[in-house]
Design a protein around this motif. Sequence first.
Motif, PDB file in Angstrom:
ATOM      1  N   TRP A   1       6.220   0.237  -6.694  1.00  0.00           N
ATOM      2  CA  TRP A   1       5.868  -1.091  -6.190  1.00  0.00           C
ATOM      3  C   TRP A   1       4.452  -1.135  -5.609  1.00  0.00           C
ATOM      4  O   TRP A   1       3.889  -2.209  -5.430  1.00  0.00           O
ATOM      5  N   GLU A   2       3.886   0.002  -5.311  1.00  0.00           N
ATOM      6  CA  GLU A   2       2.588   0.030  -4.648  1.00  0.00           C
ATOM      7  C   GLU A   2       1.481  -0.518  -5.557  1.00  0.00           C
ATOM      8  O   GLU A   2       1.476  -0.275  -6.775  1.00  0.00           O
ATOM      9  N   GLY A   3       0.580  -1.275  -4.950  1.00  0.00           N
ATOM     10  CA  GLY A   3      -0.515  -1.882  -5.681  1.00  0.00           C
ATOM     11  C   GLY A   3      -0.221  -3.282  -6.183  1.00  0.00           C
ATOM     12  O   GLY A   3      -1.096  -3.950  -6.726  1.00  0.00           O
ATOM     13  N   HIS A   4       1.031  -3.742  -5.988  1.00  0.00           N
ATOM     14  CA  HIS A   4       1.441  -5.059  -6.487  1.00  0.00           C
ATOM     15  C   HIS A   4       1.628  -6.054  -5.341  1.00  0.00           C
ATOM     16  O   HIS A   4       1.960  -5.680  -4.218  1.00  0.00           O
ATOM     17  N   THR A   5       1.461  -7.328  -5.662  1.00  0.00           N
ATOM     18  CA  THR A   5       1.738  -8.401  -4.714  1.00  0.00           C
ATOM     19  C   THR A   5       3.210  -8.789  -4.791  1.00  0.00           C
ATOM     20  O   THR A   5       3.934  -8.383  -5.714  1.00  0.00           O
ATOM     21  N   ILE A   6       3.646  -9.605  -3.845  1.00  0.00           N
ATOM     22  CA  ILE A   6       5.021 -10.104  -3.850  1.00  0.00           C
ATOM     23  C   ILE A   6       5.302 -10.853  -5.149  1.00  0.00           C
ATOM     24  O   ILE A   6       6.367 -10.677  -5.775  1.00  0.00           O
TER      25      ILE A   6
ATOM     26  N   GLN B   1       0.814  -1.212   0.000  1.00  0.00           N
ATOM     27  CA  GLN B   1       0.000   0.000   0.000  1.00  0.00           C
ATOM     28  C   GLN B   1       0.848   1.263   0.000  1.00  0.00           C
ATOM     29  O   GLN B   1       0.594   2.178  -0.764  1.00  0.00           O
ATOM     30  N   GLY B   2       1.830   1.321   0.883  1.00  0.00           N
ATOM     31  CA  GLY B   2       2.664   2.509   0.962  1.00  0.00           C
ATOM     32  C   GLY B   2       1.847   3.771   1.165  1.00  0.00           C
ATOM     33  O   GLY B   2       0.970   3.842   2.022  1.00  0.00           O
ATOM     34  N   ARG B   3       2.114   4.778   0.331  1.00  0.00           N
ATOM     35  CA  ARG B   3       1.423   6.063   0.450  1.00  0.00           C
ATOM     36  C   ARG B   3       0.073   6.082  -0.287  1.00  0.00           C
ATOM     37  O   ARG B   3      -0.648   7.079  -0.204  1.00  0.00           O
ATOM     38  N   THR B   4      -0.264   5.011  -1.020  1.00  0.00           N
ATOM     39  CA  THR B   4      -1.557   4.966  -1.702  1.00  0.00           C
ATOM     40  C   THR B   4      -2.667   5.027  -0.655  1.00  0.00           C
ATOM     41  O   THR B   4      -2.647   4.285   0.323  1.00  0.00           O
ATOM     42  N   ASN B   5      -3.633   5.912  -0.852  1.00  0.00           N
ATOM     43  CA  ASN B   5      -4.593   6.230   0.202  1.00  0.00           C
ATOM     44  C   ASN B   5      -5.804   5.293   0.153  1.00  0.00           C
ATOM     45  O   ASN B   5      -6.914   5.692  -0.196  1.00  0.00           O
ATOM     46  N   ILE B   6      -5.593   4.046   0.542  1.00  0.00           N
ATOM     47  CA  ILE B   6      -6.636   3.031   0.536  1.00  0.00           C
ATOM     48  C   ILE B   6      -7.494   3.157   1.804  1.00  0.00           C
ATOM     49  O   ILE B   6      -6.984   3.421   2.889  1.00  0.00           O
ATOM     50  N   GLN B   7      -8.792   2.925   1.649  1.00  0.00           N
ATOM     51  CA  GLN B   7      -9.718   3.041   2.771  1.00  0.00           C
ATOM     52  C   GLN B   7      -9.835   1.709   3.537  1.00  0.00           C
ATOM     53  O   GLN B   7      -9.532   0.646   3.005  1.00  0.00           O
ATOM     54  N   LEU B   8     -10.302   1.778   4.763  1.00  0.00           N
ATOM     55  CA  LEU B   8     -10.637   0.567   5.505  1.00  0.00           C
ATOM     56  C   LEU B   8     -11.783  -0.163   4.813  1.00  0.00           C
ATOM     57  O   LEU B   8     -12.713   0.464   4.306  1.00  0.00           O
TER      58      LEU B   8
ATOM     59  N   HIS C   1      19.116  -2.835   0.729  1.00  0.00           N
ATOM     60  CA  HIS C   1      18.784  -2.607  -0.669  1.00  0.00           C
ATOM     61  C   HIS C   1      17.785  -1.460  -0.783  1.00  0.00           C
ATOM     62  O   HIS C   1      16.937  -1.281   0.094  1.00  0.00           O
ATOM     63  N   PRO C   2      17.886  -0.680  -1.855  1.00  0.00           N
ATOM     64  CA  PRO C   2      17.026   0.503  -2.004  1.00  0.00           C
ATOM     65  C   PRO C   2      15.567   0.144  -2.243  1.00  0.00           C
ATOM     66  O   PRO C   2      15.248  -0.952  -2.705  1.00  0.00           O
ATOM     67  N   VAL C   3      14.710   1.073  -1.933  1.00  0.00           N
ATOM     68  CA  VAL C   3      13.276   0.944  -2.190  1.00  0.00           C
ATOM     69  C   VAL C   3      12.835   2.190  -2.948  1.00  0.00           C
ATOM     70  O   VAL C   3      13.225   3.307  -2.591  1.00  0.00           O
ATOM     71  N   PRO C   4      12.070   2.030  -4.038  1.00  0.00           N
ATOM     72  CA  PRO C   4      11.624   3.221  -4.770  1.00  0.00           C
ATOM     73  C   PRO C   4      10.732   4.085  -3.887  1.00  0.00           C
ATOM     74  O   PRO C   4      10.059   3.593  -2.987  1.00  0.00           O
ATOM     75  N   GLY C   5      10.752   5.363  -4.125  1.00  0.00           N
ATOM     76  CA  GLY C   5       9.919   6.275  -3.336  1.00  0.00           C
ATOM     77  C   GLY C   5      10.659   6.810  -2.130  1.00  0.00           C
ATOM     78  O   GLY C   5      11.164   7.933  -2.143  1.00  0.00           O
ATOM     79  N   GLU C   6      10.791   5.984  -1.086  1.00  0.00           N
ATOM     80  CA  GLU C   6      11.458   6.419   0.148  1.00  0.00           C
ATOM     81  C   GLU C   6      12.977   6.437  -0.007  1.00  0.00           C
ATOM     82  O   GLU C   6      13.670   7.179   0.673  1.00  0.00           O
ATOM     83  N   GLY C   7      13.483   5.579  -0.871  1.00  0.00           N
ATOM     84  CA  GLY C   7      14.928   5.505  -1.081  1.00  0.00           C
ATOM     85  C   GLY C   7      15.561   4.387  -0.301  1.00  0.00           C
ATOM     86  O   GLY C   7      16.311   3.586  -0.837  1.00  0.00           O
ATOM     87  N   SER C   8      15.260   4.315   1.002  1.00  0.00           N
ATOM     88  CA  SER C   8      15.814   3.257   1.846  1.00  0.00           C
ATOM     89  C   SER C   8      14.983   3.138   3.116  1.00  0.00           C
ATOM     90  O   SER C   8      14.300   4.081   3.525  1.00  0.00           O
ATOM     91  N   PHE C   9      15.088   1.961   3.749  1.00  0.00           N
ATOM     92  CA  PHE C   9      14.444   1.773   5.045  1.00  0.00           C
ATOM     93  C   PHE C   9      15.091   2.671   6.094  1.00  0.00           C
ATOM     94  O   PHE C   9      14.439   3.065   7.062  1.00  0.00           O
TER      95      PHE C   9
ATOM     96  N   THR D   1      15.915  -6.840  -8.353  1.00  0.00           N
ATOM     97  CA  THR D   1      15.761  -5.518  -7.725  1.00  0.00           C
ATOM     98  C   THR D   1      14.801  -5.598  -6.556  1.00  0.00           C
ATOM     99  O   THR D   1      15.015  -4.977  -5.510  1.00  0.00           O
ATOM    100  N   TYR D   2      13.747  -6.398  -6.730  1.00  0.00           N
ATOM    101  CA  TYR D   2      12.791  -6.575  -5.642  1.00  0.00           C
ATOM    102  C   TYR D   2      13.164  -7.733  -4.721  1.00  0.00           C
ATOM    103  O   TYR D   2      13.112  -7.595  -3.504  1.00  0.00           O
ATOM    104  N   THR D   3      13.533  -8.890  -5.292  1.00  0.00           N
ATOM    105  CA  THR D   3      13.778 -10.068  -4.453  1.00  0.00           C
ATOM    106  C   THR D   3      14.967  -9.859  -3.515  1.00  0.00           C
ATOM    107  O   THR D   3      14.957 -10.353  -2.387  1.00  0.00           O
ATOM    108  N   ASP D   4      15.984  -9.119  -3.955  1.00  0.00           N
ATOM    109  CA  ASP D   4      17.106  -8.809  -3.060  1.00  0.00           C
ATOM    110  C   ASP D   4      16.643  -7.933  -1.905  1.00  0.00           C
ATOM    111  O   ASP D   4      17.050  -8.127  -0.753  1.00  0.00           O
TER     112      ASP D   4
END
Length: 215
Positions: A92-97, A25-32, A118-126, A107-110
């Motif tokens: 990556w938001e909106g996608h399953t593993i 989900q990340g920053r995507t504004n999903i409702q309950l 390993h980097p993450v798109p958007g935030e850059g890093s944990f 890029t994702y599995t690592d």
Amino acid sequence: MENKRTRFYLIRHGETDWNKGGRYQGRTNIQLNDAGKEQARLLGERFKYLPLDVVYVSPLDRAVATAEPVAASHGLTPIKDEHFIEINFGEWEGHTIEELSEKFGSTYTDFFKDPFDHPVPGEGSFQNAMDRAIEGFNILAERHKGQNVAIISHGGLLRVMLVGLLEMGDAFYRKTWMTNTSITMLDVMEDGRKLLMTLNDKAHLEMAELFKKGE
């Protein structure tokens, strides 16, 4: 003795359809979803019996909707705080593993195997996410000494924050989980020590399920 510590309730928001479907989900504004709304209601009922002075919340709707019944149980108004918004997962938001593994490969599995290295798109890093969350936490710990503070946020960010606050090492992230509307209780003692009192406490959900079975 109560004024010798500051108590934090770290709470993950209620369930959404993307949670149910295993989507980032990340920053995507999903409702309950309906289940999430009921979880939030049960959480609010539980907080009628817990001491609470102030409620801070991620500005995303799913967190705000979870915070409202908690705050209402003590006649409070949730305070939105950008420090506690979810990790930004960008494209990556909106996608399953499975989808991410297929589309982005190593890029994702690592990242999935070792997210802190390993980097993450958007935030850059944990590490970036951890830094902002801990900054927000430290501000509240100073502002609300001796009080009971709820932070309603997101599972990813809260677990990353715990890694930093407890100095447990990066592997701790993959060895913890936070169920929707679970409560993780952390006390900050007068000398600055941080004590993990509970992790992933979901008794309000478990009791509701037991009562349902007994009907």
